[in-house]
Scaffold this motif. Structure first.
Motif, PDB file in Angstrom:
ATOM      1  N   ASP A 264       0.868  -1.180   0.000  1.00  0.00           N
ATOM      2  CA  ASP A 264       0.000   0.000   0.000  1.00  0.00           C
ATOM      3  C   ASP A 264       0.902   1.226   0.000  1.00  0.00           C
ATOM      4  OD1 ASP A 264      -2.267   1.551   0.047  1.00  0.00           O
ATOM      5  OD2 ASP A 264      -3.024   0.790   1.954  1.00  0.00           O
ATOM      6  N   TYR A 265       0.301   2.396  -0.128  1.00  0.00           N
ATOM      7  CA  TYR A 265       1.102   3.618  -0.097  1.00  0.00           C
ATOM      8  C   TYR A 265       0.290   4.752   0.501  1.00  0.00           C
ATOM      9  CZ  TYR A 265      -1.433   5.775  -3.972  1.00  0.00           C
ATOM     10  OH  TYR A 265      -2.422   6.340  -4.749  1.00  0.00           O
ATOM     11  N   VAL A 266       1.000   5.747   1.007  1.00  0.00           N
ATOM     12  CA  VAL A 266       0.404   6.992   1.467  1.00  0.00           C
ATOM     13  C   VAL A 266       1.166   8.139   0.818  1.00  0.00           C
ATOM     14  CG1 VAL A 266      -0.475   6.121   3.666  1.00  0.00           C
ATOM     15  CG2 VAL A 266       1.858   6.991   3.535  1.00  0.00           C
ATOM     16  N   VAL A 267       0.489   9.266   0.708  1.00  0.00           N
ATOM     17  CA  VAL A 267       1.072  10.432   0.051  1.00  0.00           C
ATOM     18  C   VAL A 267       1.433  11.481   1.093  1.00  0.00           C
ATOM     19  CG1 VAL A 267       0.673  12.272  -1.637  1.00  0.00           C
ATOM     20  CG2 VAL A 267      -0.272   9.989  -2.032  1.00  0.00           C
ATOM     21  N   LYS A 268       2.655  11.979   1.012  1.00  0.00           N
ATOM     22  CA  LYS A 268       3.087  13.072   1.899  1.00  0.00           C
ATOM     23  C   LYS A 268       2.539  14.403   1.386  1.00  0.00           C
ATOM     24  CE  LYS A 268       7.433  12.252   1.232  1.00  0.00           C
ATOM     25  NZ  LYS A 268       8.903  12.286   1.297  1.00  0.00           N
ATOM     26  N   PRO A 269       2.204  15.319   2.309  1.00  0.00           N
ATOM     27  CA  PRO A 269       2.177  15.135   3.765  1.00  0.00           C
ATOM     28  C   PRO A 269       0.995  14.266   4.188  1.00  0.00           C
ATOM     29  CG  PRO A 269       1.312  17.291   3.198  1.00  0.00           C
ATOM     30  CD  PRO A 269       1.796  16.679   1.905  1.00  0.00           C
ATOM     31  N   VAL A 270       1.182  13.477   5.234  1.00  0.00           N
ATOM     32  CA  VAL A 270       0.134  12.567   5.688  1.00  0.00           C
ATOM     33  C   VAL A 270      -0.085  12.778   7.175  1.00  0.00           C
ATOM     34  CG1 VAL A 270       1.851  10.747   6.010  1.00  0.00           C
ATOM     35  CG2 VAL A 270      -0.560  10.145   5.860  1.00  0.00           C
ATOM     36  N   ASP A 271      -1.353  12.829   7.586  1.00  0.00           N
ATOM     37  CA  ASP A 271      -1.665  12.944   9.009  1.00  0.00           C
ATOM     38  C   ASP A 271      -1.314  11.644   9.721  1.00  0.00           C
ATOM     39  OD1 ASP A 271      -2.676  15.546   8.852  1.00  0.00           O
ATOM     40  OD2 ASP A 271      -4.651  14.827   8.235  1.00  0.00           O
ATOM     41  N   THR A 272      -0.913  11.769  10.960  1.00  0.00           N
ATOM     42  CA  THR A 272      -0.509  10.589  11.719  1.00  0.00           C
ATOM     43  C   THR A 272      -1.635   9.571  11.821  1.00  0.00           C
ATOM     44  OG1 THR A 272       1.045  11.924  13.020  1.00  0.00           O
ATOM     45  CG2 THR A 272       0.432   9.785  13.914  1.00  0.00           C
ATOM     46  N   TYR A 273      -2.883  10.033  12.021  1.00  0.00           N
ATOM     47  CA  TYR A 273      -3.978   9.081  12.182  1.00  0.00           C
ATOM     48  C   TYR A 273      -4.230   8.295  10.906  1.00  0.00           C
ATOM     49  CZ  TYR A 273      -7.232  12.197   9.706  1.00  0.00           C
ATOM     50  OH  TYR A 273      -7.859  12.956   8.754  1.00  0.00           O
ATOM     51  N   VAL A 274      -3.975   8.911   9.736  1.00  0.00           N
ATOM     52  CA  VAL A 274      -4.106   8.187   8.470  1.00  0.00           C
ATOM     53  C   VAL A 274      -2.997   7.142   8.353  1.00  0.00           C
ATOM     54  CG1 VAL A 274      -4.020   8.398   5.952  1.00  0.00           C
ATOM     55  CG2 VAL A 274      -5.247  10.099   7.306  1.00  0.00           C
ATOM     56  N   LEU A 275      -1.778   7.531   8.714  1.00  0.00           N
ATOM     57  CA  LEU A 275      -0.654   6.600   8.673  1.00  0.00           C
ATOM     58  C   LEU A 275      -0.909   5.418   9.607  1.00  0.00           C
ATOM     59  CD1 LEU A 275       2.206   5.970   7.647  1.00  0.00           C
ATOM     60  CD2 LEU A 275       3.095   7.334   9.548  1.00  0.00           C
ATOM     61  N   VAL A 276      -1.402   5.689  10.797  1.00  0.00           N
ATOM     62  CA  VAL A 276      -1.681   4.615  11.759  1.00  0.00           C
ATOM     63  C   VAL A 276      -2.779   3.696  11.226  1.00  0.00           C
ATOM     64  CG1 VAL A 276      -2.604   4.117  14.056  1.00  0.00           C
ATOM     65  CG2 VAL A 276      -0.870   5.899  13.766  1.00  0.00           C
ATOM     66  N   ALA A 277      -3.785   4.258  10.579  1.00  0.00           N
ATOM     67  CA  ALA A 277      -4.856   3.435  10.010  1.00  0.00           C
ATOM     68  C   ALA A 277      -4.315   2.486   8.948  1.00  0.00           C
ATOM     69  CB  ALA A 277      -5.945   4.328   9.417  1.00  0.00           C
ATOM     70  N   ARG A 278      -3.411   2.976   8.088  1.00  0.00           N
ATOM     71  CA  ARG A 278      -2.827   2.116   7.061  1.00  0.00           C
ATOM     72  C   ARG A 278      -1.941   1.026   7.694  1.00  0.00           C
ATOM     73  NH1 ARG A 278      -6.309   2.344   4.844  1.00  0.00           N
ATOM     74  NH2 ARG A 278      -5.408   0.873   3.398  1.00  0.00           N
ATOM     75  N   ILE A 279      -1.194   1.398   8.742  1.00  0.00           N
ATOM     76  CA  ILE A 279      -0.356   0.430   9.442  1.00  0.00           C
ATOM     77  C   ILE A 279      -1.211  -0.665  10.057  1.00  0.00           C
ATOM     78  CG2 ILE A 279       1.119   0.118  11.484  1.00  0.00           C
ATOM     79  CD1 ILE A 279       2.292   2.898  10.875  1.00  0.00           C
ATOM     80  N   ARG A 280      -2.275  -0.289  10.742  1.00  0.00           N
ATOM     81  CA  ARG A 280      -3.143  -1.272  11.383  1.00  0.00           C
ATOM     82  C   ARG A 280      -3.760  -2.219  10.355  1.00  0.00           C
ATOM     83  NH1 ARG A 280      -6.055   2.870  15.702  1.00  0.00           N
ATOM     84  NH2 ARG A 280      -4.445   2.711  17.332  1.00  0.00           N
ATOM     85  N   SER A 281      -4.152  -1.655   9.222  1.00  0.00           N
ATOM     86  CA  SER A 281      -4.739  -2.482   8.168  1.00  0.00           C
ATOM     87  C   SER A 281      -3.735  -3.508   7.659  1.00  0.00           C
ATOM     88  CB  SER A 281      -5.220  -1.593   7.017  1.00  0.00           C
ATOM     89  OG  SER A 281      -5.681  -2.375   5.930  1.00  0.00           O
ATOM     90  N   LEU A 282      -2.493  -3.071   7.426  1.00  0.00           N
ATOM     91  CA  LEU A 282      -1.459  -3.992   6.941  1.00  0.00           C
ATOM     92  C   LEU A 282      -1.140  -5.077   7.968  1.00  0.00           C
ATOM     93  CD1 LEU A 282       1.071  -1.641   5.113  1.00  0.00           C
ATOM     94  CD2 LEU A 282      -0.135  -3.583   4.128  1.00  0.00           C
TER      95      LEU A 282
END
Length: 217
Positions: free
Chosen positions: A85-103
């Motif tokens: 998966d990927y996220v785009v900078k700048p990224v909010d911490t809560y979005v990053l944590v959501a992607r981490i939890r999903s993975l």
């Protein structure tokens, strides 16, 4: 950014090891055991794309790619290299944590019982030609030879195997596999399907233009 994300994720209870360049990150990866990697595309020495390829030579660990551009070759190259998966900078911490939890959930995924199918040898093993999917042992083989899949690739295949012959739309796969609660970037689906085809055989998963994909019975 590296320092701020490290501090933020540690506050969420994650143990972190950080590297300022790709070669140092590769050494860390070889020396330590990780549950997940977050790779920035723009790393000095060895960039995130090259690092992801090196990791995939020996490991199926979940990989989250971070890019400064939401559209462009970086995203595609990262996913083709094996990122989940990927996220785009700048990224909010809560979005990053959501992607981490999903993975991390995908890495410990327990599939639901599949619907009865002509391809089922028993309740836990599904057979489609020379493709065998053991849903209990989480193992896949083609022609009797085991196939190594990343957690995301395996969950995607299990989604197809639970609905053989049924067309699954991209947004359905994004919701069920990637756990996107909104319409995400369908490129992650397309490129993960491409990786599955390379490992399982190109004819295995059929494209239904304008709709999505289906696993041939």
């Amino acid at each position: 950014m590296r320092r701020s994300f490290t501090v933020a994720l540690e506050r969420y209870g994650y143990g972190m090891s950080a590297a300022a360049d790709g070669l140092t990150a590769l050494e860390l990866f070889r020396d330590e055991q990780f549950d997940l990697l977050i790779l920035d595309v723009m790393l000095p020495g060895l960039d995130g794309i090259g690092l992801c390829r090196r990791v995939r030579e020996t490991s199926l660990v979940p990989v989250l790619m971070m890019s400064a551009r939401g559209d462009g070759l970086d995203v595609v190259a990262g996913l083709e290299a094996g990122a989940d998966d990927y996220v785009v900078k700048p990224v909010d911490t809560y979005v990053l944590v959501a992607r981490i939890r999903s993975l991390l959930r995908r890495a410990t995924y327990a599939p639901p019982a599949p619907a009865p199918s002509p391809g089922a040898a028993d309740g836990d093993v599904l057979v489609f030609g020379d493709l065998t999917v053991d849903t209990a042992g989480m193992e896949v083989s083609v022609g009797g030879a085991p196939v190594a899949l990343t957690p995301t690739e395996l969950k995607l295949l299990l989604e197809f195997a639970a609905h053989p012959g049924v067309v699954l739309e991209r947004h359905t796969l994004l919701r069920n596999v990637w756990e996107y609660g909104w319409d995400g970037d369908s490129r992650v689906v397309d490129l993960c399907v491409q990786r599955l085809r390379r490992k399982l055989g190109r004819e295995r998963i059929e494209t239904v233009r304008g709709f999505g994909y289906k696993l041939r019975r």
